[in-house]
Scaffold this motif. Structure first.
Motif, PDB file in Angstrom:
ATOM      1  N   ALA A   5      -0.321   3.293   4.663  1.00 22.44           N
ATOM      2  CA  ALA A   5      -1.088   2.373   5.508  1.00 22.44           C
ATOM      3  C   ALA A   5      -0.415   2.236   6.866  1.00 22.44           C
ATOM      4  CB  ALA A   5      -1.208   1.006   4.846  1.00 22.44           C
ATOM      5  N   HIS A  31       0.836  -1.203   0.000  1.00 18.32           N
ATOM      6  CA  HIS A  31       0.000   0.000   0.000  1.00 18.32           C
ATOM      7  C   HIS A  31       0.872   1.254   0.000  1.00 18.32           C
ATOM      8  CE1 HIS A  31      -3.340  -2.644   0.918  1.00 18.32           C
ATOM      9  NE2 HIS A  31      -2.692  -3.095   1.994  1.00 18.32           N
ATOM     10  N   TYR A  36      -3.296  -4.264   7.817  1.00 17.11           N
ATOM     11  CA  TYR A  36      -3.081  -2.844   7.543  1.00 17.11           C
ATOM     12  C   TYR A  36      -4.376  -2.052   7.675  1.00 17.11           C
ATOM     13  CZ  TYR A  36       1.301  -4.221   5.142  1.00 17.11           C
ATOM     14  OH  TYR A  36       2.534  -4.717   4.811  1.00 17.11           O
ATOM     15  N   VAL A  57      -5.552   0.969   5.680  1.00 21.12           N
ATOM     16  CA  VAL A  57      -5.164   1.774   4.524  1.00 21.12           C
ATOM     17  C   VAL A  57      -5.555   3.228   4.767  1.00 21.12           C
ATOM     18  CG1 VAL A  57      -5.437   2.112   2.056  1.00 21.12           C
ATOM     19  CG2 VAL A  57      -5.374  -0.211   2.994  1.00 21.12           C
TER      20      VAL A  57
END
Length: 783
Positions: free
Chosen positions: A48, A45, A133, A135
């Motif tokens: 994140a 990402h 995670y 995001v």
């Protein structure tokens, strides 16, 4: 003028045979007993937060000896480039990284790493690490990132009073815009008959050096780390590792193995965090650890050149005299600071001294975004700046109906001119570079083609520039070396400068050999090792021959004096009657009196005397100069640009080794071709890097190289050793504008963004107006 015996000669490179035979050792070749192999888990990402990370399954995998994430490492902020460790007060270096991050700020950010008995096991272990995670919103455009509503990627810098216009969000490091300049802009623009204002864009590009980033870290029973690294700056890298891990400097040794497969700025400091990651894993496993990045990792997780947006506003009189110039720059710094705090100021300090402009001002800053970090790359800001300056100079000349060459000759800086840099302009060979380069390419043939008769149009363009010969006084920049006369009469010369492919292990001994009057084969060099060499800031900023060469001369002169003092007593002659040549101490007044350096060294040894000294000198700086010329053929149906020939004329002060100088310039020309026409580092809408291998990233190959002519101009620079100026980066500086100005001459269309890809050029040709000039005050346009 002194007649040189070693300096100025194209002595074969000392590393040539090793490299031709394939016996040269690089970091990837290092293999130690019990060595483990590391792999890094990277964020998928662009932005994140790591909510949860579970490494237990990876740790349980047979063959895995160490697994680390942000929960396992010291919470010491550091900077993986040398920038934070060479910044001079009152400016403070930016430290904004951890070894592993709990918040990922770009795709490829380091989340965890494993060390295992094989690469296959390490890769399997990575797949067993479970990460949850959150995001976060991401921002990729620097103008968007500066807005208050955009996500703040790091702790917001404090705003300096007196600059209320300074944007507050996501600015890298500097608390005020680095304003550089002289004179009075308002007065200068009032004096102008015409005012031109243009905006230019330079895409990010990659160093794409042949050897990917990596390191090998070993640890002994006392916890001392020995790190094999391709770093360009070993002593600063030693400090980076020590501070990241909370160790005393004496517990870290960094060395080249001894060769590095290219740097181009990307290794001024750590090799993409490899040194600190392998060191941390070695501490955990108590075994040596090797990490070599894949080509894809190298592309996505190591610094790029800064994407740059620049607006130039320039005032000029009817006769072509510049009266005022204002440059404003925004640079895309990516996820972490690296060299971003310094980049705008370097751009200004290299772009502004080239032309006489009594009223000039620069303002610029770099912005954090969720892209791969931008840092140092060959030329460091200067290629972006001079593409903009030289493009506008060409547009102004066209608008004034002046020959671009004559317009430049009218305005170039001259010795003694006031320039907006903190060191004097003493000498310049730029005029000679321009005139000799123009003659070589046949500038007198330059015309505007009949664009109605053919779809293949030829044009000729030029660009000029300058650079620096070291980073003083902007950064800590000094060199130190040690010289020892050995008992066989050879000289052991120790320097912390690495040889990153630039031939420094050949040229620096040439300085020593010249001063001491010995054959080059009698100078033995130890280089690139923090344990066996005194402090040396490294190989960057085109500084090695200029700065390390000065230290080499200083050391050689000191040891020469020691030798002659001893020889005077040994031979019972006055010291001023003695000199050294061809490895012999001889009498100036009596041809029959001579003794070898080996005999002097041995006799001194028998009397408990060792000839040894340290060479170091206070730093100075000087401007190199260059003028490049390009002839191109443009296919207006396909947008393809073929370079017919390139000419590069460089004032290098003194070419210590002409063959190496020519090689540096020609290599830079090849990079300049890619910078101008094909290379670009782009991302998709999610921040994923699109060009992450050699197959996708369009670097010129040997098949794309046109005929190239290199002209060496030697205008003595008083501050340089034997008159030397820097040369390593300057060859990249004016290449792109020479090519794009040639495209303009051929087509009458200006593309103000590089690279000038076929689609961009075809769009401009279709519009028939280019993406070009804004005018104020008079009926004049640069088309």
């Amino acid at each position: 003028m002194k007649e040189f015996t070693v300096v100025g000669k194209s002595i074969p490179r000392r590393d040539a045979l090793d490299k031709v035979l394939g016996t040269a050792t690089y970091t990837t070749d290092v293999k130690l007993p019990g060595m483990l192999y590391a792999k890094v888990l990277r964020s998928p990402h662009a932005h994140a937060k790591v909510i949860k990370i579970d490494t237990s399954k990876a740790k349980a995998l047979p063959g895995v000896k160490a697994v680390l994430c942000h929960l396992d490492i010291p919470k010491n902020l550091f900077c993986s480039s040398a920038a934070a460790y060479v910044t001079t007060p009152p400016v403070k270096g930016v430290v904004d990284q951890y070894i592993f991050e709990s918040t990922a700020r770009f795709i490829g950010d380091e989340i965890a790493a494993v060390a295992a008995t094989s690469l296959a096991i390490a890769e399997k272990a990575l797949a067993l690490i479970e990460v949850e995670y959150e995001v976060l919103p991401a921002v990729f455009d620097p103008f968007e990132a500066m807005k208050p509503e955009s996500p703040t990627l790091h702790t917001e810098p404090e705003k300096k009073e007196g600059f209320p216009e300074y944007p507050e969000n996501n600015i890298v490091g500097n608390k005020i815009p680095p304003v550089i300049g002289m004179g009075d802009l308002e007065v200068g623009f009032k004096e102008a008959d015409y005012i031109f204002e243009n905006t230019y864009i330079v895409d990010a590009v990659k160093q794409a050096q042949l050897e990917t980033h990596g390191a090998v870290a070993d640890i002994n029973s006392e916890g001392k780390l020995t790190i094999y690294s391709p770093s360009q700056s070993l002593h600063p890298t030693k400090r980076i590792v020590a501070e990241a891990l909370g160790l005393p400097l004496s517990q870290v040794r960094v060395l080249n193995p001894p060769y590095s497969g290219g740097g181009f700025g990307g290794r001024i400091g750590c090799s993409a965090k490899s040194e600190v990651i392998t060191a941390a894993l070695a501490q955990k496993a108590r075994r040596p650890v090797k990490l070599i990045l894949s080509r894809q990792e190298d592309f996505i997780a190591s610094d790029t050149r800064h994407e740059t947006f620049a607006t130039l506003k320039t005032g000029v009189k009817k006769d072509g005299t510049l009266t005022a110039r204002f440059i404003k720059v925004i640079m895309n710094g990516g996820a972490y600071a690296s060299w971003s705090q310094d980049a705008p100021g370097v751009l200004a300090s290299t772009a502004m001294p080239v032309y006489r402009c009594p009223n000039s001002m620069f303002e610029g800053w770099t912005v954090y975004t969720n892209r791969t970090s931008a840092g140092a790359m060959r030329g460091f800001g200067n290629p972006q700046g001079m593409f903009c300056v030289e493009s506008q100079m060409d547009e102004i000349a066209h608008a004034l109906n002046m020959d671009p060459l004559e317009f430049r000759l009218k305005n170039i800086s001259r010795p003694g001119d006031a320039v907006p840099v903190p060191f004097p302009l003493v000498t310049t060979g730029l005029r000679d570079c321009i005139t000799q380069g123009a003659e070589k390419i046949g500038w007198s043939r330059r015309v505007e083609p009949d664009r109605q008769k053919s779809t293949k149009l030829r044009g000729m363009g030029m660009g000029v520039g300058s650079h620096v010969s070291c980073s003083h006084p902007f950064h800590v920049d000094y060199s130190t070396c040690q010289l020892i006369l050995q008992q066989d009469g050879s000289i052991l010369y120790s320097t912390g400068v690495p040889d990153i492919g630039t031939g420094t292990s050949t040229t620096l001994p040439q300085f020593v050999a010249e001063v001491l009057g010995v054959d080059i084969s009698m100078v033995k060099i130890v280089f690139g090792d923090t344990q066996s060499t005194p402090f040396e800031v490294g190989s960057h900023a085109s500084r090695t021959c200029y700065a390390a060469g000065k230290a080499a001369i200083a050391g050689a002169e000191k040891i020469k004096k020691e030798i002659l003092e001893y020889a005077a007593d040994y031979l019972k002659l006055p010291e001023d009657d003695l000199d050294i040549a061809k490895g012999m101490v001889y009498s100036l007044s009596n041809d029959n009196v001579k003794v070898s350096l080996g005999e002097i060294a041995l006799q001194a040894h028998l009397k408990t005397k060792q000839f040894s000294c340290i060479g170091t000198v206070p730093p100075t700086n000087a401007l190199p100069w260059e003028a490049h010329f390009a002839e191109v053929e443009v296919d207006t149906e396909t947008g393809q640009v073929e370079i017919i020939q390139l000419v590069a004329a460089h004032d290098v002060g003194k070419a210590i080794n002409p063959a190496i100088v020519e090689g540096q310039i020609e290599g830079a020309l090849s990079m300049g071709i890619g910078f101008a026409l094909t290379e670009q580092y782009q991302i998709d809408e999610n921040g994923r890097q699109l060009y992450d291998t050699y197959h996708k990233y369009m670097m010129p190959t040997v098949m794309d190289m046109p005929p190239m002519e290199t002209i060496i101009v030697e205008e003595h620079e008083p501050s340089g050793p034997f008159g030397v100026r820097g040369v390593g980066e300057a060859g990249l500086v004016p290449t792109a504008p020479a090519i794009t100005n040639a495209i303009f001459n051929a087509t009458g269309v200006r593309v103000n963004q590089i690279p000038v890809t076929p689609d961009r050029l075809l769009t401009a040709l279709k519009n028939q107006k280019g993406i070009s000039t804004v005018r104020e005050d008079e009926e004049i346009y640069a088309e």
